[in-house]
Scaffold this active site. Structure first.
Site, PDB file in Angstrom:
ATOM      1  N   SER A  34      10.161  -1.539   5.342  1.00 41.34           N
ATOM      2  CA  SER A  34      10.669  -2.820   5.809  1.00 41.34           C
ATOM      3  C   SER A  34      11.627  -3.401   4.775  1.00 41.34           C
ATOM      4  O   SER A  34      12.665  -2.802   4.487  1.00 41.34           O
ATOM      5  CB  SER A  34       9.497  -3.754   6.109  1.00 41.34           C
ATOM      6  N   ASP A  64      10.049  -0.500  17.494  1.00 40.26           N
ATOM      7  CA  ASP A  64      10.070  -1.446  16.373  1.00 40.26           C
ATOM      8  C   ASP A  64      10.989  -2.602  16.761  1.00 40.26           C
ATOM      9  O   ASP A  64      12.213  -2.501  16.652  1.00 40.26           O
ATOM     10  CB  ASP A  64      10.571  -0.774  15.101  1.00 40.26           C
ATOM     11  N   TYR A  67       8.293  -3.109  -2.954  1.00 36.43           N
ATOM     12  CA  TYR A  67       8.585  -3.986  -1.811  1.00 36.43           C
ATOM     13  C   TYR A  67       9.547  -5.101  -2.230  1.00 36.43           C
ATOM     14  O   TYR A  67      10.689  -5.126  -1.851  1.00 36.43           O
ATOM     15  CB  TYR A  67       7.303  -4.563  -1.227  1.00 36.43           C
ATOM     16  N   HIS A 125       6.743  -1.219  14.136  1.00 38.66           N
ATOM     17  CA  HIS A 125       7.008  -1.505  12.740  1.00 38.66           C
ATOM     18  C   HIS A 125       5.882  -1.035  11.826  1.00 38.66           C
ATOM     19  O   HIS A 125       6.049  -0.956  10.618  1.00 38.66           O
ATOM     20  CB  HIS A 125       7.237  -3.006  12.556  1.00 38.66           C
TER      21      HIS A 125
END
Length: 791
Positions: free
Chosen positions: A630, A719, A549, A761
């Site tokens: 993301s 999203d 991430y 999302h």
């Protein structure tokens, strides 16, 4: 991004300000192109057999030839409009797929339909789909529980029997009593796409205000229920987003946050628009009234991008207003003494005025989150002059004098604090990416004792200042969850198991988790967890999944995932989670080392972790898949641009792919605190170097036979956090550059997208949609890495 229940630590005293999209990134040497950074994968220790550079290349060549014949890829010839150009500080940037930014444009819809057909063609030819589907579904079918929490004289918890679309909210008179359904979101839609996204009880638990989201959108509609008889009141509050709910202690109503209604958008299709979200406002709603009568309590017309959230203090006297300008852990902090408003809140409407807030902290230098107050003496969780966080205190009667209660640790990050048992502070620390719980004295801050937890993550804590009993949910890569209870009023408080979750779904003793520290390009030591079967032979012959991430101060502590466990158990895969810079694992210094002008550090860290897995014999490059969602989707896309030779497969979920224009859509402007903004010259020159859609290249022009890994981009039509245009524009750029612009392209690895409908999302997805995505994504992975099913 776990496919299982939300593993965010709800014990964190976070405001409702959006954390960038869970927006679940870093910078490199000046002026070096992505092509110049390619280099040959490191060979393994044992000659030219399977797992070596030469052996791996031979396997890769055969895999690619087979894929080319098997899938018969027919890519869409997306229209390129070379006339669309922007000029940034003398640099001309062509944006040929600008038209894909309009989701309602007929050509966009046609492009999406053709991409769905292409993806379905590939996925239906993936082997072992049915076995994978059967196993994931069966393993996912286990009862899951949330921590009990007390409001008034009742206990509440969530529960999913296994395959229910949404978890159900239950109520109990005591922990020993039978649980009754308070609210079942599954009854609110036929397909499970209406989710309970937020809830808050009035101080006496007479009423519950709760937010419902549809199809995964960030937009929320707030309703109100009378808890005693389950009667849903007529109150309906629309266009709520990134909101808190704060009940006044007279139980007459609550504060909430909203945006103006977007132009030309109705509630029925909210979430598909790309309009920028500006002018976050604070309102108060009286029960039994229409939303049009709600009282505007705060707005800032001079700072349209600011966001706000509120908190009522435990004594009900003060309303705290937290204001943020982005996703950095910083906020302004104002307060209002509600007892001093003559005539009550209704007077604001009569006088057309807003709440008279007093400014306690009026800058964006640090984060200040409420922990407790005793009259005018307030205790806060903060990173003020403390990058690893601390607990501090101030009297609002003498706001210039602050003093430490729990000083900053030299080694560990204080991730959350809550006041419990009237006189205690329950402090959760991160020690080398594992959680530790300590109890401190509220008055002095002195350490009292440590709660004995297994190595893992505290995903949930419940407990109030007035209650002595606390509840803690602990998980790990190999533990679905254990809920503990502890009575802190006891002479020697103990942790007692209240409920074991999912312990029967697999044989835990077959597997192990290691933590290693990988040396990154600049010498930084990057933690990485590796999950595999015990006594794994490190011969380079295993498929591997590397997840990352790296942004927004978010820490990837150990979490349980059914789908990843299936890869380990039935494909002999190695699953690795890299704690790259940009996260919060080591505090604000670790975070700042991976954002803005240092964003390239994220990519270098992740690449180094991939190289480590190959070098140490866990896998080989053509069997290594990288995954992220993301901000992690950006991580994956940037890394396949920079090092296509290192990876065999890539899954980029809902990624931020256009780094020059992200701030122009929905809440993207809040991410400029993390990424910078192309409106600033220095930021532009930094962003253009790693922006995924601007760095797609033909790697075979630098190294014969080299191509991009098999790639799946995943997005969804609702999203409205990271809008689908990011993935669509990157998809078009990848397919054109690598595939459709050449008559006989060397790119035989598939470049496809999974585009979901009635999904957003990630939050609030029904169980079946989660399972369907897992099947599509991981059947693609195992096919592209030649993984073999093992019973």
């Amino acid at each position: 991004m776990s496919d299982d229940d939300d593993t965010s630590c709800s014990s964190v005293n976070a405001s409702a300000l959006p954390r960038a999209a869970s927006l679940h990134s870093k910078q490199h040497s000046q002026g070096i192109s992505a092509l110049e950074r390619f280099h040959v994968q490191p060979s393994l220790k044992d000659g030219d057999g399977v797992g070596s550079a030469a052996g791996g290349q031979a396997v890769a060549d055969s895999m690619r030839s087979a894929q080319d014949v098997k899938f018969n890829l027919q890519y869409t010839q997306a229209r390129r409009d070379e006339s669309v150009k922007d000029v940034y500080y003398g640099v001309e940037i062509v944006d040929p797929y600008r038209w894909l930014e309009d989701p309602d444009f007929p050509e966009t819809k046609e492009f999406v339909e053709r991409q769905v057909e292409l993806a379905n063609n590939v996925l239906l030819k993936c082997s072992n789909r049915e076995k994978l589907k059967e196993k994931v579904t069966s393993m996912y079918n286990y009862p899951r529980y949330g921590c009990p929490y007390k409001r008034g004289n009742k206990f509440f918890h969530t529960h999913n029997s296994g395959l229910q679309a949404q978890s159900v909210l239950y109520i109990q008179g005591s922990l020993e009593a039978d649980a009754d359904v308070l609210l079942d979101p599954n009854a609110l839609s036929n397909d499970g796409t209406v989710a309970l996204s937020m809830k808050e009880f009035s101080e006496n638990a007479e009423f519950m205000a709760y937010g419902l989201s549809s199809s995964g959108s960030d937009w929320v509609t707030i309703k109100v229920m009378c808890v005693e008889d389950r009667f849903v009141q007529p109150d309906t509050i629309s266009w709520v987003k990134f909101s808190s709910i704060s009940w006044t202690h007279d139980h007459q109503g609550f504060f909430y946050n909203r945006y103006p209604q977007p132009k030309n958008v109705e509630c029925s299709d909210a979430g598909t628009e790309t309009d920028i979200n500006l002018f976050h406002e604070l309102y108060y709603h009286f029960l039994g009234t229409d939303q049009s009568d709600d009282i505007l309590c705060w707005k800032d017309l001079e700072h349209s991008a600011w966001l706000s959230s509120t908190r009522i203090t435990d004594d009900g006297k003060y309303l705290l207003l937290l204001i943020g300008e982005g996703c950095d852990p910083v906020n302004r902090l104002y307060y209002c003494d509600l007892t001093e408003i003559s005539g009550g809140l209704k007077i604001l409407k009569d006088t057309n005025s807003i709440l008279p807030f007093t400014k306690l902290v009026d800058n964006f230098e640090a984060q200040h989150l409420y922990v407790a107050n005793d009259g005018p003496i307030f205790t806060f969780f903060t990173n003020k002059n403390a990058p690893k966080y601390k607990v501090t205190r101030v009297s609002i009667n003498d706001p210039e004098v602050w003093w430490n209660v729990i000083p900053e640790s030299e080694t560990d990050v204080l991730s959350s604090v809550r006041c419990v048992n009237e006189k205690n502070l329950l402090a959760c620390y991160i020690h080398d990416v594992k959680h530790v719980l300590q109890v401190h004295d509220l008055r002095t801050g002195e350490f009292q004792w440590r709660l004995p937890l297994d190595i893992g993550s505290v995903t949930e804590i419940s407990g109030n200042r007035k209650d002595s009993e606390i509840f803690i949910n602990v998980t790990s890569f190999l533990t679905p969850g254990t809920i503990y209870r502890s009575d802190l009023s006891a002479p020697k408080p103990e942790l007692k198991v209240l409920r074991e979750i999912g312990s029967e779904i697999f044989v835990r003793s077959r597997f192990e988790t290691k933590q290693v520290f990988v040396t990154s390009k600049d010498g930084a030591k990057v933690p990485m967890f590796i999950v595999s079967e015990k006594d794994l032979v490190q011969d380079g012959n295993h498929p591997a999944l590397l997840y990352g991430y790296g942004g927004f101060n978010i820490s990837l502590t150990p979490s349980f995932s059914v789908s990843r466990l299936v890869l380990v158990q039935h494909y002999g895969a190695v699953v690795a989670v890299a704690n790259v810079r940009g996260g919060g694992e080591y505090g604000e210094e670790w975070h700042k080392a991976g954002c803005l002008l240092k964003k390239q550090n994220c990519f270098d860290d992740f690449i180094s972790c991939g190289e480590y897995l190959v070098k140490e014999g866990y896998t080989q490059s053509n069997r290594l898949c990288i995954e992220g969602g993301s901000n992690g989707g950006l991580l994956v896309a940037a890394c396949i641009n920079q090092r296509p030779d290192l990876f065999g497969c890539a899954l980029a979920h809902v990624g931020v792919m256009d780094m020059l224009r992200f701030h122009k859509f929905t809440i993207g402007h809040a991410w400029t605190s993390e990424y910078g903004c192309s409106d600033n010259e220095e930021d532009f020159h930094n962003l253009i170097k790693f922006s995924p859609i601007h760095n797609v290249c033909r790697p075979w022009e630098q190294m014969k036979g080299l191509q991009y890994p098999s790639t799946m981009l995943l997005t969804a039509d609702h999203d409205d956090r990271v809008v689908p245009l990011h993935s669509l524009k990157l998809l078009a750029a990848l397919q054109y550059t690598l595939c459709t612009s050449l008559a006989d392209s060397p790119q035989t690895n598939p470049i496809i997208a999974r585009i979901d409908r009635k999904a957003g999302h990630g939050a609030g997805r029904p169980t079946q949609k989660i399972i369907d995505e897992v099947i599509d994504a991981y059947s693609f992975v195992v096919e592209m890495t030649s993984a073999t099913w093992m019973d």
